[in-house]
Design a protein around this motif. Structure first.
Motif, PDB file in Angstrom:
ATOM      1  N   GLN A 192       0.893  -1.155  -0.066  1.00  0.00           N
ATOM      2  CA  GLN A 192       0.028  -0.095  -0.053  1.00  0.00           C
ATOM      3  C   GLN A 192       0.888   1.249   0.152  1.00  0.00           C
ATOM      4  O   GLN A 192       0.584   2.157  -0.727  1.00  0.00           O
ATOM      5  CB  GLN A 192      -1.130  -0.132   1.106  1.00  0.00           C
TER       6      GLN A 192
ATOM      7  N   VAL B 224       2.792   2.043  -3.469  1.00  0.00           N
ATOM      8  CA  VAL B 224       2.122   2.324  -4.657  1.00  0.00           C
ATOM      9  C   VAL B 224       1.676   3.559  -4.567  1.00  0.00           C
ATOM     10  O   VAL B 224       1.409   4.560  -5.362  1.00  0.00           O
ATOM     11  CB  VAL B 224       0.832   1.271  -5.075  1.00  0.00           C
ATOM     12  N   LYS B 225       1.318   4.063  -2.977  1.00  0.00           N
ATOM     13  CA  LYS B 225       0.916   5.351  -2.550  1.00  0.00           C
ATOM     14  C   LYS B 225       2.241   6.454  -3.140  1.00  0.00           C
ATOM     15  O   LYS B 225       1.771   7.495  -3.454  1.00  0.00           O
ATOM     16  CB  LYS B 225       0.641   5.461  -1.311  1.00  0.00           C
TER      17      LYS B 225
ATOM     18  N   GLY C 299       4.048   6.009  -5.612  1.00  0.00           N
ATOM     19  CA  GLY C 299       3.945   6.251  -7.059  1.00  0.00           C
ATOM     20  C   GLY C 299       4.877   5.128  -7.369  1.00  0.00           C
ATOM     21  O   GLY C 299       5.442   4.943  -8.830  1.00  0.00           O
TER      22      GLY C 299
ATOM     23  N   ILE D  17      -5.811  -2.131  -1.385  1.00  0.00           N
ATOM     24  CA  ILE D  17      -5.319  -1.300  -2.453  1.00  0.00           C
ATOM     25  C   ILE D  17      -6.621  -1.184  -3.432  1.00  0.00           C
ATOM     26  O   ILE D  17      -6.807  -2.103  -4.115  1.00  0.00           O
ATOM     27  CB  ILE D  17      -4.444  -1.619  -3.178  1.00  0.00           C
TER      28      ILE D  17
ATOM     29  N   ASP E 210      -7.506   1.922  -5.398  1.00  0.00           N
ATOM     30  CA  ASP E 210      -7.511   2.925  -6.390  1.00  0.00           C
ATOM     31  C   ASP E 210      -6.874   2.320  -7.730  1.00  0.00           C
ATOM     32  O   ASP E 210      -5.727   1.647  -7.591  1.00  0.00           O
ATOM     33  CB  ASP E 210      -6.618   4.062  -5.867  1.00  0.00           C
TER      34      ASP E 210
ATOM     35  N   LYS F  53      -5.417   3.155 -10.217  1.00  0.00           N
ATOM     36  CA  LYS F  53      -4.106   3.415 -10.834  1.00  0.00           C
ATOM     37  C   LYS F  53      -3.036   2.891  -9.763  1.00  0.00           C
ATOM     38  O   LYS F  53      -2.059   2.577 -10.357  1.00  0.00           O
ATOM     39  CB  LYS F  53      -4.021   5.153 -10.544  1.00  0.00           C
ATOM     40  N   GLU F  54      -3.286   2.855  -8.636  1.00  0.00           N
ATOM     41  CA  GLU F  54      -2.542   2.062  -7.560  1.00  0.00           C
ATOM     42  C   GLU F  54      -2.485   0.625  -7.800  1.00  0.00           C
ATOM     43  O   GLU F  54      -1.188   0.126  -7.670  1.00  0.00           O
ATOM     44  CB  GLU F  54      -2.806   2.511  -6.204  1.00  0.00           C
TER      45      GLU F  54
END
Length: 531
Positions: free
Chosen positions: A400, A403-404, A406, A438, A440, A442-443
């Motif tokens: 988590q 990916v937050k 990026g 997770i 989102d 995009k994430e």
């Protein structure tokens, strides 16, 4: 007359209802592993011709390196290996005989890389008109998956003494959920002979895993020949327990022909004591042999040479640079290294960061993206190259955070996906979800997939297969099959996984029983399908 007509319609209606409900009831008991994205099937049976053939007309793929032809031959070999075939086609309706399989690949390229399209469609007719099954795929590697699925819907029939395809017609539309579906093997703690590695690669293809993470070297041994620094493999356990440069090339080529990339790892700066057997200057001192000497320019020159040699063998987009479990106290207590730290105004933690980032720059200069174990992100995440993939292994919540930030991530959390943990039962392996918390999209896209790991402190050629299988298959379905098709209760897929385990046994893979601890022997006499 009207009454009879109505009775006929009613009977036809009952047959249709029964067929539809039977189809719905049996979908969870299809013996295909991993479960495809979309499956429809019927209730007929076809017989494979004794001269079952491959057709490729209409395909843009020229198969210059025989990837498709060899895969077709392997598929026939595993189908024909279980029993002697005595099928007499002259006694069968010709419309019930399947003459071959027609494979159409739309890309002319055989390049295998991260993100290569692995989708396929498989169609098997209800009757032999046309008398061919058909696979359509964007790439040859999707076609290989289609051939594997086809082999799983074929079965030896004890009555006809031949191979049959049950439940025709089949229509399967399939593609993987994640692009990275890995298995780690460790040849530093115990040497694995090349034929053993090849058997592992074969078994990976049966479960549609597509990355062999080769943890080649570690503290204990350095078994690989590298021309730039030929004394490195002086750190091998013995002369016979070494891989030549050509061995490395052969393993990569063998894996590619089965749709599997090979991810090479050197673990720096820790886990590298064996490097100094051939080049003692890499050790901070004779009494303190790892991490590698951060103060010595030769250390980074040698890493550059290793990765340069890697680039000639390992064509996968990524190289794994390790970076885990680094204890910097050795640097801080060795006089010349401590002096260097003081001169550069660094403490041990800052020197660890300096080493990892400099190693990353070297790998980037050779065209690689980098994978590092999660400690690097936990320690100095924002400073990692944006081309870094963080390999999660310690615990939950890391993916988590990665990916937050990026960055991309691979999941291998040790409590579920470390196969050397014999108490990691198949139910937990199956239920381990890489996208936990997770949400989102995009994430989610930054999670490349996951990997099961067979660390080799207690694994060698004698027990590697039963340590890996069938638990790795549970992870393989989690990584391949769409989320909404995965069983929420693992017990619902137990019979299908047991069937796959028995299929592996039939193909010569020493997969252990499902019940009990990993690689545990059967508890009692009994059927393979009940263990």
């Amino acid at each position: 007359m009207e009454i009879r007509r109505l009775e006929g319609i009613f009977l036809w209606y009952l047959v249709c209802v029964f067929a539809i409900s039977a189809n719905a009831a049996n979908i969870n008991h299809l013996n295909i592993w991993p479960m495809p994205k979309s499956v429809s099937y019927g209730y007929g049976t076809l017989h494979l011709s004794n001269e079952f053939e491959l057709r490729t007309d209409g395909s843009k793929f020229a198969d210059a390196s025989s990837i498709l032809k060899d895969a077709f031959k392997r598929s026939l070999d595993v189908l024909r290996s279980t029993h002697e075939l005595e099928f007499n086609a002259s006694k069968i309706d010709p419309l019930l005989v399947l003459k071959g399989i027609h494979v159409v690949v739309s890309s002319p390229s055989d390049e295998l890389q991260h993100g290569t399209d692995e989708s396929y469609e498989l169609h098997v007719p209800a009757k032999g008109s046309p008398p061919y099954a058909r696979i359509e795929a964007k790439t040859v590697y999707g076609a290989l998956h289609g051939l594997e699925t086809f082999s799983q819907v074929c079965h030896y029939n004890i009555s006809s003494r031949g191979i049959q395809v049950h439940q025709v017609p089949w229509t399967i539309v399939d593609q993987p959920r994640f692009s990275y579906r890995g298995l780690l093997i460790d040849t530093a703690r115990h040497y694995l002979p090349v034929p053993v590695i090849k058997k592992v690669i074969d078994s990976m293809a049966y479960a549609k895993l597509n990355v062999l993470h080769w943890h080649i070297v570690d503290t204990q041994s350095f078994p690989l020949e590298l021309p730039s620094y030929p004394k490195l493999w002086d750190g091998a356990y013995s002369v016979p327990e070494r891989y030549t440069f050509a061995d490395g090339e052969e393993i990569v080529s063998y894996a590619k022909s089965r749709g599997i990339n090979v991810l090479a790892e050197i673990d720096v700066p820790g886990h590298a004591e064996s490097w100094g057997v051939g080049y003692p200057a890499l050790w901070p001192s004779k009494d303190c042999k790892q991490p590698l000497d951060v103060s010595n320019e030769f250390t980074f020159k040698l890493i550059d040479g290793i990765i340069s040699d890697f680039s000639k063998i390992f064509k996968y987009k990524f190289v794994h640079l390790g970076g885990d479990e680094v204890n910097t106290s050795c640097w801080e207590t060795t006089p010349h290294v401590r002096k260097w730290l003081q001169k550069n105004r660094m403490n041990g933690s800052e020197a660890y960061e300096y080493f990892v980032l400099r190693a990353q720059k070297i790998a980037l200069s050779h065209g690689y993206d980098i994978i590092n174990w999660e400690e690097t992100f936990n320690s100095f995440g924002k400073k990692l190259s944006p081309k870094t993939v963080v390999h999660n292994w310690l615990g939950g919540g890391v993916a988590q955070n990665v990916v937050k930030a990026g960055l991309r991530c691979i999941v291998s959390n040790q409590d579920k996906w470390y196969l050397n943990h014999l108490d990691a039962f198949w139910q937990g392996v199956y239920s381990n979800e890489p996208l936990t918390n997770i949400t989102d999209p995009k994430e989610q896209a930054l999670v490349l997939g996951g990997e099961v790991c067979a660390w080799a402190e207690y694994i060698d050629a004698s027990d590697i297969e039963q340590t890996i299988w069938p638990r790795a298959a549970a992870a393989a379905e989690r990584l391949w099959t769409p989320y909404d098709k995965l069983a929420k209760d693992p017990e619902k897929i137990k019979s299908r996984l047991s069937y796959f385990r028995c299929l592996l046994n039939q193909r010569g893979v020493a997969a252990a029983p499902l019940d009990g601890y990993g690689r545990e022997a059967p508890l009692d006499p009994g059927s393979c399908y009940m263990q």
